[in-house]
Scaffold this motif. Structure first.
Motif, PDB file in Angstrom:
ATOM      1  N   ILE A 142       0.831  -1.205   0.000  1.00 16.72           N
ATOM      2  CA  ILE A 142       0.000   0.000   0.000  1.00 16.72           C
ATOM      3  C   ILE A 142       0.868   1.259   0.000  1.00 16.72           C
ATOM      4  CG2 ILE A 142      -1.605   1.347   1.411  1.00 16.72           C
ATOM      5  CD1 ILE A 142      -2.870  -1.332   2.209  1.00 16.72           C
ATOM      6  N   CYS A 143       1.927   1.266   0.792  1.00 13.22           N
ATOM      7  CA  CYS A 143       2.723   2.485   0.966  1.00 13.22           C
ATOM      8  C   CYS A 143       3.844   2.656  -0.057  1.00 13.22           C
ATOM      9  CB  CYS A 143       3.327   2.507   2.369  1.00 13.22           C
ATOM     10  SG  CYS A 143       2.092   2.776   3.631  1.00 13.22           S
ATOM     11  N   THR A 192      -0.719   7.045   3.030  1.00 16.95           N
ATOM     12  CA  THR A 192       0.212   6.636   4.081  1.00 16.95           C
ATOM     13  C   THR A 192      -0.309   6.851   5.503  1.00 16.95           C
ATOM     14  OG1 THR A 192       2.081   6.912   2.590  1.00 16.95           O
ATOM     15  CG2 THR A 192       2.567   6.908   4.932  1.00 16.95           C
ATOM     16  N   PRO A 193      -0.922   7.984   5.838  1.00 17.66           N
ATOM     17  CA  PRO A 193      -1.421   8.126   7.218  1.00 17.66           C
ATOM     18  C   PRO A 193      -2.447   7.055   7.602  1.00 17.66           C
ATOM     19  CG  PRO A 193      -1.403  10.251   6.134  1.00 17.66           C
ATOM     20  CD  PRO A 193      -1.085   9.230   5.092  1.00 17.66           C
ATOM     21  N   TYR A 194      -3.314   6.684   6.669  1.00 15.84           N
ATOM     22  CA  TYR A 194      -4.305   5.643   6.950  1.00 15.84           C
ATOM     23  C   TYR A 194      -3.629   4.282   7.146  1.00 15.84           C
ATOM     24  CZ  TYR A 194      -7.660   9.139   5.454  1.00 15.84           C
ATOM     25  OH  TYR A 194      -8.402  10.281   5.335  1.00 15.84           O
ATOM     26  N   ALA A 195      -2.663   3.996   6.308  1.00 13.32           N
ATOM     27  CA  ALA A 195      -1.946   2.726   6.433  1.00 13.32           C
ATOM     28  C   ALA A 195      -1.142   2.685   7.726  1.00 13.32           C
ATOM     29  CB  ALA A 195      -1.028   2.520   5.231  1.00 13.32           C
ATOM     30  N   LEU A 196      -0.538   3.803   8.100  1.00 15.23           N
ATOM     31  CA  LEU A 196       0.210   3.856   9.358  1.00 15.23           C
ATOM     32  C   LEU A 196      -0.706   3.682  10.569  1.00 15.23           C
ATOM     33  CD1 LEU A 196       2.773   6.711   8.641  1.00 15.23           C
ATOM     34  CD2 LEU A 196       3.265   4.284   8.961  1.00 15.23           C
ATOM     35  N   ALA A 249      -1.610   0.004  10.678  1.00 15.23           N
ATOM     36  CA  ALA A 249      -0.458  -0.794  11.085  1.00 15.23           C
ATOM     37  C   ALA A 249      -0.159  -0.617  12.573  1.00 15.23           C
ATOM     38  CB  ALA A 249       0.765  -0.414  10.256  1.00 15.23           C
ATOM     39  N   ALA A 250      -0.215   0.612  13.057  1.00 10.58           N
ATOM     40  CA  ALA A 250       0.044   0.860  14.479  1.00 10.58           C
ATOM     41  C   ALA A 250      -1.014   0.204  15.354  1.00 10.58           C
ATOM     42  CB  ALA A 250       0.106   2.364  14.744  1.00 10.58           C
ATOM     43  N   THR A 251      -2.271   0.275  14.927  1.00  8.91           N
ATOM     44  CA  THR A 251      -3.348  -0.371  15.684  1.00  8.91           C
ATOM     45  C   THR A 251      -3.147  -1.878  15.723  1.00  8.91           C
ATOM     46  OG1 THR A 251      -4.872   1.386  15.058  1.00  8.91           O
ATOM     47  CG2 THR A 251      -5.851  -0.658  15.828  1.00  8.91           C
TER      48      THR A 251
END
Length: 112
Positions: free
Chosen positions: A40-41, A67-71, A74-76
């Motif tokens: 995705i990124c 990228t902010p949505y994917a991050l 991923a962090a969650t």
């Protein structure tokens, strides 16, 4: 990437996990999650390039937007899924429920 990583991780997970099926599945899930995040990124992935061509969006703008949505996802997944399940704090179904609640809280705080 998963075609390269999984044959390496599988035997290693079996050895480190003492033959535990749950440990192996957790490692495979982590590999697939990492591969999806990278797909995705990455500005050179096939899906990113096809999205840019189909929407006539600027490549850098698309990557900066997604990228902010994917991050966040991923962090969650890492904080409420992989790490607690790996440490044995709770099981996968509880991790799914906590992750969904955390994403709902993020939407409530930050909006859509």
């Amino acid at each position: 990437p998963t075609g390269i990583v999984l044959p390496l991780v599988g035997p290693l997970a079996q050895a480190l996990g003492g033959g535990s099926r749950e440990y192996l599945l957790h490692c495979i899930g982590s590999c697939l999650g990492g591969a999806t995040f990278g797909n995705i990124c990455s500005p050179i992935s096939d899906t990113t390039i096809l999205t840019v061509l189909a929407t006539r969006c600027d490549l850098q703008a698309h990557v900066a937007t997604i990228t902010p949505y994917a991050l966040l996802a991923a962090a969650t997944a890492l904080l409420f899924g992989s790490v607690p399940v790996g440490l044995g704090l709770y099981g996968p179904l509880a991790a799914l429920a906590v992750g969904v609640a955390a994403m709902g809280a993020a939407i409530a705080v930050f909006g859509t």
